[in-house]
Design an enzyme around this catalytic site. Structure first.
Site, PDB file in Angstrom:
ATOM      1  CG  ASP A  12      36.768  -9.697  20.350  1.00 23.81           C
ATOM      2  OD1 ASP A  12      36.194  -9.631  19.258  1.00 23.81           O
ATOM      3  OD2 ASP A  12      36.566 -10.615  21.179  1.00 23.81           O
ATOM      4  CG  ASP A  51      37.351 -10.515  15.744  1.00 21.35           C
ATOM      5  OD1 ASP A  51      37.458 -11.170  14.686  1.00 21.35           O
ATOM      6  OD2 ASP A  51      36.275 -10.024  16.127  1.00 21.35           O
ATOM      7  CG  HIS A  87      36.442  -8.149  12.506  1.00 23.14           C
ATOM      8  ND1 HIS A  87      36.305  -6.990  11.803  1.00 23.14           N
ATOM      9  CD2 HIS A  87      35.401  -8.201  13.353  1.00 23.14           C
ATOM     10  CE1 HIS A  87      35.236  -6.351  12.211  1.00 23.14           C
ATOM     11  NE2 HIS A  87      34.666  -7.064  13.162  1.00 23.14           N
TER      12      HIS A  87
HETATM   13 MN   LIG Z   1      35.494  -8.656  17.682  1.00 22.98          MN
END
Ligand SMILES: [Mn+2]
Length: 421
Positions: A12, A51, A87
């Protein structure tokens, strides 16, 4: 005697999440520091559990910077393995992840096919350490669960050697309370007895175990994908990644903190105060904060007993904080309401929560026969559709292409048909 190997587990990064120049700089600093640390520690390879980027087609300046950094890492002989997150994945468009995968900068380790109703995944073997990696991408809500349901776990469990399962989903059994509404996958859907489960998607640091699952680990974001992440950091949550040493089994798992900046957090409850009192008290508290060179997060909530929320001068507060040296100011007042002037019946911590509550309240009024458009399912779908249609036109994208992209995305969300990748 065998060699001790090492890998880094990162997740992330959300590169490109911030438009604000200060946050953007911090985001890139966090990534740079993380990559440098991997080089200094001479890791054999890096796993990024989804991500890496905040969108499937991020700002090219952001991409350029990230590619340069990852190229440096690659030039040191360090391999990078990754999967899509929720994402940087798009069901109908090429993602920057695909392009960089094609260049060999990193390798996307989701390899498999659906055969006879079963999802068969293939291992990627790291050439030096012989670690065996298998990945499941993050994707649209609903689809990840479907793929987990048909996953051929047996063949994965049978494989010998040092094995890592890389995924981008919340695990039901380890889901933190604040994510109660997030879709999750029961641990029983995962193949057992892997040496390490490298998780992403949950923006919290988690180390868990379960019978048959010795090490399920989420590093959380290295910096922040959302304002809530900044708030968590301001409340003391450490950001960084995991460093794992192994031979034929794991020797050591260690969290490496990557401090990016200092924070200041103020929560203020305006309940039973009128707007003038709240304004004065807040201004006073803000003056007293030590904010020099810090990212400042304010959370204002409660119901004013008198006056309007707009009577409170938030731009003045922001100005004061900047004058006192704050690097960046974020004011969250989604939870603030006024008794006299309440037009909003729904309160929440952020836009998403408010949207979700509003949709849930209103879905009963929708008169349709399709079960998927009703109740919990229907409001979830509406929220997804809203997310898909919320995206702005990209810099270089024509109006026509933008229109087509939006229509395609809406179709994808509603029909949920996509290929496995
Ligand atoms: Mn994330």
């Amino acid at each position: 005697m065998t060699n001790i190997h090492k890998f880094a587990h990162i997740s992330d990064c959300h590169l490109g999440a911030h438009r604000n120049p200060v946050l953007r700089k911090l985001e890139s600093t966090a990534f740079e520091k993380t990559m440098n640390k991997c080089v200094d520690e001479k890791v054999d390879f890096i796993i990024i559990s989804g991500d890496l980027f905040h969108s499937n087609i991020p700002n090219m300046a952001v991409v350029n910077e990230a590619v340069k950094k990852m190229k440096e890492v690659r030039d040191e002989g360090i391999r990078i393995y990754l999967i899509y997150g929720s994402h940087d994945y798009s069901p109908n468009e090429t993602s920057i992840v695909d392009i960089l995968d094609s260049t060999g900068l990193f390798s996307r380790i989701v390899k498999g096919r659906v055969d006879d109703g079963k999802l068969k995944l293939e291992f990627t073997v790291d050439p030096e350490t012989k670690a065996r990696l298998v990945g499941m991408s993050g994707r649209k809500i609903g689809m990840e669960q479907k793929y987990f349901e048909i996953l051929d776990r047996e063949s994965l469990e049978k494989e010998e050697g040092f094995k890592i399962f890389v995924f981008h989903s919340a695990v039901t059994e380890f889901k933190p309370d604040f994510l109660a509404r997030m879709t999750s996958i029961p641990i029983s859907y995962f193949p057992k007895e892997f040496d390490y489960y490298a998780g992403g998607h949950v923006h919290r640091r988690i180390e868990e175990k379960w019978k048959g699952f010795e090490r399920v680990v989420y590093p959380g974001p290295i910096f922040a994908g959302y304002p809530q992440d900044l708030e968590q950091s301001a409340k003391g949550e450490k950001r960084g990644f995991y460093m794992v040493s192994f031979e034929d089994v794991i020797k050591r798992v260690e969290f490496v903190e990557i401090p990016t900046c200092e924070y200041s957090f103020l929560e203020y409850d305006a309940s039973n105060k009128n707007s003038t009192q709240a304004q004065e008290e807040l201004q006073q508290k803000i003056q007293e904060l030590n904010v020099a060179n810090k990212v400042v997060l304010l959370r204002i909530r409660g119901e004013l007993s008198g006056g309007k929320t707009s009577d409170i001068n938030f731009s003045q507060m922001r100005k004061t904080l900047v004058e006192n040296g704050a690097l960046h100011v974020n004011i969250n007042r989604f939870g603030l309401a006024s008794k006299e002037y309440t037009s909003l019946k729904v309160m929440g911590e952020d836009v998403r929560e408010i949207e979700s509550k509003l949709l849930k309240e209103s879905i009963g009024a929708v008169k349709v026969s399709n079960q998927n458009l009703k109740g919990e399912k229907g409001s979830k779908l509406a929220l997804e559709l809203l997310d898909a249609l919320r995206q702005a036109q990209k810099p270089n994208e024509t109006k026509k292409n933008y229109g087509e992209r939006m229509v395609n995305q809406a179709i994808q969300v509603l029909e949920l048909n996509e290929a496995f990748k």
